[in-house]
Design a protein around this motif. Structure first.
Motif, PDB file in Angstrom:
ATOM      1  N   GLY A  13       0.802  -1.211   0.000  1.00  0.00           N
ATOM      2  CA  GLY A  13       0.000   0.000   0.000  1.00  0.00           C
ATOM      3  C   GLY A  13       0.837   1.264   0.000  1.00  0.00           C
ATOM      4  N   ARG A  14       2.140   1.136   0.162  1.00  0.00           N
ATOM      5  CA  ARG A  14       3.007   2.319   0.132  1.00  0.00           C
ATOM      6  C   ARG A  14       3.222   2.722  -1.318  1.00  0.00           C
ATOM      7  NH1 ARG A  14       7.836   0.319   3.864  1.00  0.00           N
ATOM      8  NH2 ARG A  14       7.275  -1.646   2.895  1.00  0.00           N
ATOM      9  N   ARG A  15       3.162   4.029  -1.556  1.00  0.00           N
ATOM     10  CA  ARG A  15       3.302   4.543  -2.913  1.00  0.00           C
ATOM     11  C   ARG A  15       4.434   5.559  -2.970  1.00  0.00           C
ATOM     12  NH1 ARG A  15      -1.693   3.849  -5.840  1.00  0.00           N
ATOM     13  NH2 ARG A  15      -3.249   2.925  -4.483  1.00  0.00           N
ATOM     14  N   LEU A  16       5.110   5.585  -4.081  1.00  0.00           N
ATOM     15  CA  LEU A  16       6.167   6.555  -4.317  1.00  0.00           C
ATOM     16  C   LEU A  16       5.834   7.306  -5.604  1.00  0.00           C
ATOM     17  CD1 LEU A  16       9.138   4.147  -3.585  1.00  0.00           C
ATOM     18  CD2 LEU A  16       8.424   6.065  -2.157  1.00  0.00           C
ATOM     19  N   GLY A  48      24.489  -3.242 -12.796  1.00  0.00           N
ATOM     20  CA  GLY A  48      24.028  -4.314 -11.920  1.00  0.00           C
ATOM     21  C   GLY A  48      22.784  -5.005 -12.406  1.00  0.00           C
ATOM     22  N   HIS A  49      21.967  -5.376 -11.456  1.00  0.00           N
ATOM     23  CA  HIS A  49      20.727  -6.099 -11.731  1.00  0.00           C
ATOM     24  C   HIS A  49      19.618  -5.119 -12.115  1.00  0.00           C
ATOM     25  CE1 HIS A  49      22.696  -9.545  -9.979  1.00  0.00           C
ATOM     26  NE2 HIS A  49      23.017  -8.798  -8.950  1.00  0.00           N
ATOM     27  N   ALA A  50      18.522  -5.658 -12.584  1.00  0.00           N
ATOM     28  CA  ALA A  50      17.386  -4.810 -12.966  1.00  0.00           C
ATOM     29  C   ALA A  50      16.862  -4.025 -11.765  1.00  0.00           C
ATOM     30  CB  ALA A  50      16.272  -5.661 -13.565  1.00  0.00           C
ATOM     31  N   ASP A  51      16.725  -4.661 -10.631  1.00  0.00           N
ATOM     32  CA  ASP A  51      16.266  -4.011  -9.403  1.00  0.00           C
ATOM     33  C   ASP A  51      17.307  -4.229  -8.314  1.00  0.00           C
ATOM     34  OD1 ASP A  51      13.654  -3.004 -10.105  1.00  0.00           O
ATOM     35  OD2 ASP A  51      12.975  -5.080 -10.145  1.00  0.00           O
ATOM     36  N   MET A  52      17.655  -3.172  -7.609  1.00  0.00           N
ATOM     37  CA  MET A  52      18.612  -3.286  -6.508  1.00  0.00           C
ATOM     38  C   MET A  52      18.038  -2.602  -5.274  1.00  0.00           C
ATOM     39  SD  MET A  52      22.295  -2.620  -8.398  1.00  0.00           S
ATOM     40  CE  MET A  52      23.239  -2.803  -6.886  1.00  0.00           C
ATOM     41  N   ALA A  53      18.217  -3.243  -4.135  1.00  0.00           N
ATOM     42  CA  ALA A  53      17.788  -2.653  -2.872  1.00  0.00           C
ATOM     43  C   ALA A  53      18.723  -1.508  -2.513  1.00  0.00           C
ATOM     44  CB  ALA A  53      17.799  -3.704  -1.771  1.00  0.00           C
ATOM     45  N   CYS A  54      18.176  -0.493  -1.899  1.00  0.00           N
ATOM     46  CA  CYS A  54      18.988   0.665  -1.512  1.00  0.00           C
ATOM     47  C   CYS A  54      20.146   0.262  -0.609  1.00  0.00           C
ATOM     48  CB  CYS A  54      18.115   1.711  -0.817  1.00  0.00           C
ATOM     49  SG  CYS A  54      16.862   2.427  -1.898  1.00  0.00           S
ATOM     50  N   ILE A  55      19.943  -0.744   0.221  1.00  0.00           N
ATOM     51  CA  ILE A  55      20.999  -1.168   1.145  1.00  0.00           C
ATOM     52  C   ILE A  55      22.133  -1.901   0.428  1.00  0.00           C
ATOM     53  CG2 ILE A  55      19.454  -1.274   3.135  1.00  0.00           C
ATOM     54  CD1 ILE A  55      19.450  -4.341   2.784  1.00  0.00           C
ATOM     55  N   LYS A  71      15.993   9.890  -3.399  1.00  0.00           N
ATOM     56  CA  LYS A  71      14.803  10.708  -3.632  1.00  0.00           C
ATOM     57  C   LYS A  71      15.045  11.703  -4.767  1.00  0.00           C
ATOM     58  CE  LYS A  71      11.673  13.967  -1.426  1.00  0.00           C
ATOM     59  NZ  LYS A  71      11.402  14.802  -0.262  1.00  0.00           N
ATOM     60  N   VAL A  72      16.214  12.326  -4.797  1.00  0.00           N
ATOM     61  CA  VAL A  72      16.533  13.270  -5.870  1.00  0.00           C
ATOM     62  C   VAL A  72      16.509  12.557  -7.220  1.00  0.00           C
ATOM     63  CG1 VAL A  72      18.368  14.728  -6.848  1.00  0.00           C
ATOM     64  CG2 VAL A  72      17.835  14.867  -4.412  1.00  0.00           C
ATOM     65  N   LEU A  73      17.113  11.375  -7.285  1.00  0.00           N
ATOM     66  CA  LEU A  73      17.125  10.609  -8.536  1.00  0.00           C
ATOM     67  C   LEU A  73      15.712  10.202  -8.957  1.00  0.00           C
ATOM     68  CD1 LEU A  73      20.255   8.389  -7.871  1.00  0.00           C
ATOM     69  CD2 LEU A  73      20.041  10.155  -9.642  1.00  0.00           C
ATOM     70  N   HIS A  82      10.234   0.973  -5.910  1.00  0.00           N
ATOM     71  CA  HIS A  82       9.051   0.315  -5.384  1.00  0.00           C
ATOM     72  C   HIS A  82       9.480  -0.522  -4.175  1.00  0.00           C
ATOM     73  CE1 HIS A  82      10.773  -2.822  -7.951  1.00  0.00           C
ATOM     74  NE2 HIS A  82      10.203  -3.673  -7.127  1.00  0.00           N
ATOM     75  N   TYR A  83       8.514  -0.906  -3.390  1.00  0.00           N
ATOM     76  CA  TYR A  83       8.794  -1.715  -2.218  1.00  0.00           C
ATOM     77  C   TYR A  83       8.616  -3.192  -2.522  1.00  0.00           C
ATOM     78  CZ  TYR A  83       8.961   2.357   0.835  1.00  0.00           C
ATOM     79  OH  TYR A  83       9.315   3.537   1.433  1.00  0.00           O
ATOM     80  N   GLU A  84       9.531  -3.989  -2.012  1.00  0.00           N
ATOM     81  CA  GLU A  84       9.383  -5.448  -1.961  1.00  0.00           C
ATOM     82  C   GLU A  84       9.564  -5.798  -0.500  1.00  0.00           C
ATOM     83  OE1 GLU A  84      11.823  -7.762  -4.591  1.00  0.00           O
ATOM     84  OE2 GLU A  84      11.093  -6.701  -6.363  1.00  0.00           O
ATOM     85  N   GLY A  85       8.458  -6.064   0.167  1.00  0.00           N
ATOM     86  CA  GLY A  85       8.519  -6.274   1.612  1.00  0.00           C
ATOM     87  C   GLY A  85       8.952  -4.982   2.277  1.00  0.00           C
ATOM     88  N   THR A  86      10.043  -5.051   3.041  1.00  0.00           N
ATOM     89  CA  THR A  86      10.547  -3.851   3.706  1.00  0.00           C
ATOM     90  C   THR A  86      11.669  -3.178   2.924  1.00  0.00           C
ATOM     91  OG1 THR A  86      12.103  -5.185   5.003  1.00  0.00           O
ATOM     92  CG2 THR A  86       9.936  -4.726   6.000  1.00  0.00           C
ATOM     93  N   SER A  87      12.063  -3.764   1.803  1.00  0.00           N
ATOM     94  CA  SER A  87      13.153  -3.201   1.008  1.00  0.00           C
ATOM     95  C   SER A  87      12.618  -2.261  -0.068  1.00  0.00           C
ATOM     96  CB  SER A  87      13.942  -4.311   0.311  1.00  0.00           C
ATOM     97  OG  SER A  87      14.592  -5.108   1.250  1.00  0.00           O
ATOM     98  N   ARG A  88      13.268  -1.144  -0.223  1.00  0.00           N
ATOM     99  CA  ARG A  88      12.944  -0.232  -1.322  1.00  0.00           C
ATOM    100  C   ARG A  88      13.879  -0.580  -2.470  1.00  0.00           C
ATOM    101  NH1 ARG A  88      12.221   6.237  -0.771  1.00  0.00           N
ATOM    102  NH2 ARG A  88      10.689   5.529   0.728  1.00  0.00           N
ATOM    103  N   MET A  89      13.292  -1.002  -3.568  1.00  0.00           N
ATOM    104  CA  MET A  89      14.050  -1.431  -4.731  1.00  0.00           C
ATOM    105  C   MET A  89      14.138  -0.286  -5.740  1.00  0.00           C
ATOM    106  SD  MET A  89      14.652  -4.456  -3.691  1.00  0.00           S
ATOM    107  CE  MET A  89      15.326  -5.317  -5.110  1.00  0.00           C
ATOM    108  N   SER A  90      15.281  -0.193  -6.405  1.00  0.00           N
ATOM    109  CA  SER A  90      15.501   0.867  -7.384  1.00  0.00           C
ATOM    110  C   SER A  90      15.860   0.263  -8.728  1.00  0.00           C
ATOM    111  CB  SER A  90      16.651   1.779  -6.930  1.00  0.00           C
ATOM    112  OG  SER A  90      16.337   2.399  -5.714  1.00  0.00           O
ATOM    113  N   ARG A  91      15.386   0.927  -9.773  1.00  0.00           N
ATOM    114  CA  ARG A  91      15.645   0.505 -11.154  1.00  0.00           C
ATOM    115  C   ARG A  91      15.906   1.761 -11.975  1.00  0.00           C
ATOM    116  NH1 ARG A  91      13.259  -3.655 -14.909  1.00  0.00           N
ATOM    117  NH2 ARG A  91      12.854  -4.727 -12.971  1.00  0.00           N
ATOM    118  N   LEU A  92      16.901   1.706 -12.821  1.00  0.00           N
ATOM    119  CA  LEU A  92      17.212   2.814 -13.708  1.00  0.00           C
ATOM    120  C   LEU A  92      16.143   2.915 -14.790  1.00  0.00           C
ATOM    121  CD1 LEU A  92      19.456   4.902 -14.115  1.00  0.00           C
ATOM    122  CD2 LEU A  92      20.642   3.231 -15.524  1.00  0.00           C
ATOM    123  N   ARG A  93      15.681   4.118 -15.070  1.00  0.00           N
ATOM    124  CA  ARG A  93      14.651   4.338 -16.098  1.00  0.00           C
ATOM    125  C   ARG A  93      15.325   4.563 -17.460  1.00  0.00           C
ATOM    126  NH1 ARG A  93      10.070   8.409 -13.895  1.00  0.00           N
ATOM    127  NH2 ARG A  93       9.215   7.859 -15.934  1.00  0.00           N
TER     128      ARG A  93
END
Length: 123
Positions: A13-16, A48-55, A71-73, A82-93
């Motif tokens: 339910g979390r949205r970015l 790297g991979h298609a999706d990477m966790a911020c950590i 956030k700036v990016l 987007h979120y996967e469980g408690t991890s925020r995943m990032s993907r280059l557009r």
């Protein structure tokens, strides 16, 4: 209210908020890519991979500063998160940036890779 294109809904339910392709502005992208920490994030996502966790990123800044850089990016339209469980995943557009500014991301990434390989000039 954000449109479907501007927002990624996740199961928790979390949205970015994300800008649509048409809303991505050149000066905002260039500002986001001008910072060395943010450029490192983009380079690692591109390599790297298609999706990477911020950590997963080993950055020389605090957690709160890291959050700010992501956030700036995201707000510039450079990455999608987007979120996967408690991890925020990032993907280059990559596709979105290529359609909006053809060749820009490839040129910036090539320049960053070359810069990383060459020694810094003497002071």
């Amino acid at each position: 209210m954000p449109t479907t294109e501007q927002t990624v809904a996740v199961t928790s339910g979390r949205r970015l908020a994300h800008p649509s392709v048409a809303e991505i502005r050149l000066e905002t992208v260039l500002h986001a890519l001008a910072d060395p920490v943010r450029l490192t994030i983009v380079r690692e996502l591109a390599d790297g991979h298609a999706d990477m966790a911020c950590i997963a990123f080993d950055l020389p800044v605090s957690k709160s500063t890291t959050t700010h850089h992501f956030k700036v990016l995201r707000e510039a339209g450079v990455i999608r998160q987007h979120y996967e469980g408690t991890s925020r995943m990032s993907r280059l557009r990559e596709d979105d940036l290529e359609s909006r500014f053809p060749g820009l991301l490839a040129a910036v990434l090539e320049g960053a890779r070359r810069s990383a390989r060459s020694p810094a000039p003497p002071a």
